[in-house]
Scaffold this motif. Structure first.
Motif, PDB file in Angstrom:
ATOM      1  N   ASN A  30       0.804  -1.215   0.000  1.00  0.00           N
ATOM      2  CA  ASN A  30       0.000   0.000   0.000  1.00  0.00           C
ATOM      3  C   ASN A  30       0.848   1.281   0.000  1.00  0.00           C
ATOM      4  N   TYR A  31       1.918   1.267  -0.733  1.00  0.00           N
ATOM      5  CA  TYR A  31       2.770   2.444  -0.792  1.00  0.00           C
ATOM      6  C   TYR A  31       2.580   3.162  -2.127  1.00  0.00           C
ATOM      7  N   GLY A  98       6.810   6.124  -0.925  1.00  0.00           N
ATOM      8  CA  GLY A  98       6.114   6.724   0.193  1.00  0.00           C
ATOM      9  C   GLY A  98       5.254   5.695   0.901  1.00  0.00           C
ATOM     10  N   SER A  99       5.551   5.404   2.142  1.00  0.00           N
ATOM     11  CA  SER A  99       4.850   4.341   2.852  1.00  0.00           C
ATOM     12  C   SER A  99       3.418   4.711   3.231  1.00  0.00           C
ATOM     13  N   THR A 100       3.077   6.000   3.121  1.00  0.00           N
ATOM     14  CA  THR A 100       1.692   6.384   3.410  1.00  0.00           C
ATOM     15  C   THR A 100       0.758   6.003   2.273  1.00  0.00           C
ATOM     16  N   GLY A 101       1.306   5.795   1.101  1.00  0.00           N
ATOM     17  CA  GLY A 101       0.478   5.461  -0.050  1.00  0.00           C
ATOM     18  C   GLY A 101      -0.182   6.652  -0.719  1.00  0.00           C
ATOM     19  N   ILE A 102       0.063   7.835  -0.202  1.00  0.00           N
ATOM     20  CA  ILE A 102      -0.557   9.036  -0.751  1.00  0.00           C
ATOM     21  C   ILE A 102       0.209   9.492  -1.994  1.00  0.00           C
ATOM     22  N   THR A 104       1.374  12.299  -3.962  1.00  0.00           N
ATOM     23  CA  THR A 104       1.551  13.720  -3.704  1.00  0.00           C
ATOM     24  C   THR A 104       2.832  14.218  -4.351  1.00  0.00           C
ATOM     25  N   GLN A 109       6.921  13.619   1.760  1.00  0.00           N
ATOM     26  CA  GLN A 109       6.041  12.485   2.049  1.00  0.00           C
ATOM     27  C   GLN A 109       6.645  11.155   1.601  1.00  0.00           C
ATOM     28  N   TYR A 110       7.841  11.190   1.040  1.00  0.00           N
ATOM     29  CA  TYR A 110       8.461   9.966   0.530  1.00  0.00           C
ATOM     30  C   TYR A 110       9.634   9.582   1.431  1.00  0.00           C
ATOM     31  N   ASP A 111       9.603   8.313   1.878  1.00  0.00           N
ATOM     32  CA  ASP A 111      10.528   7.866   2.921  1.00  0.00           C
ATOM     33  C   ASP A 111      11.847   7.345   2.376  1.00  0.00           C
TER      34      ASP A 111
END
Length: 123
Positions: A30-31, A98-102, A104, A109-111
């Motif tokens: 879900n990233y 990005g592990s939030t999956g958003i 953007t 926001q990208y890890d």
């Protein structure tokens, strides 16, 4: 998570190039995957993002229609197909996760980031 970008090089204006970004390491689901680029002397610029499933995409307005982002889930690889390249597309292209999956354009926001691959478009 390790990201390895490849496929950069010298391309003539009007030509095409495809970049690849292979992910390895810890399994994440879900990233979101994204491509940014950074030209000499300029800030890092959002190019395109894609959802983990490969279904949702988000493009920079200036590149939509020329660039296509896609994913091969089985290979855990994300691609950026670039067509009708212009000299102003010359940059180091980075992939990120990005592990939030958003999806953007906010690079914060990208890890995880790859090292980048240079694309040079000659006129």
């Amino acid at each position: 998570v390790q990201l390895q970008a490849s496929g950069g090089g010298l391309v003539q204006a009007g030509g095409s190039s495809r970049l690849s970004c292979a992910a390895s390491g810890r399994a994440i689901s879900n990233y979101a995957m994204v491509w940014f680029r950074q030209a000499p002397g300029k800030e890092r610029e959002f190019v395109a993002a894609i959802a983990w499933t490969g279904v949702g995409t988000y493009y920079s307005g200036s590149m939509k229609g020329r660039f296509t982002i896609s994913r091969d889930i089985a290979k855990n690889t994300t691609y950026l197909q670039m067509n009708s390249l212009k000299p102003e597309d010359t940059a180091v292209y980075y992939c990120a996760l990005g592990s939030t999956g958003i999806l953007t354009r906010d690079l914060n926001q990208y890890d995880y980031w790859g090292k980048g691959t240079l694309v040079t478009v000659s006129s």
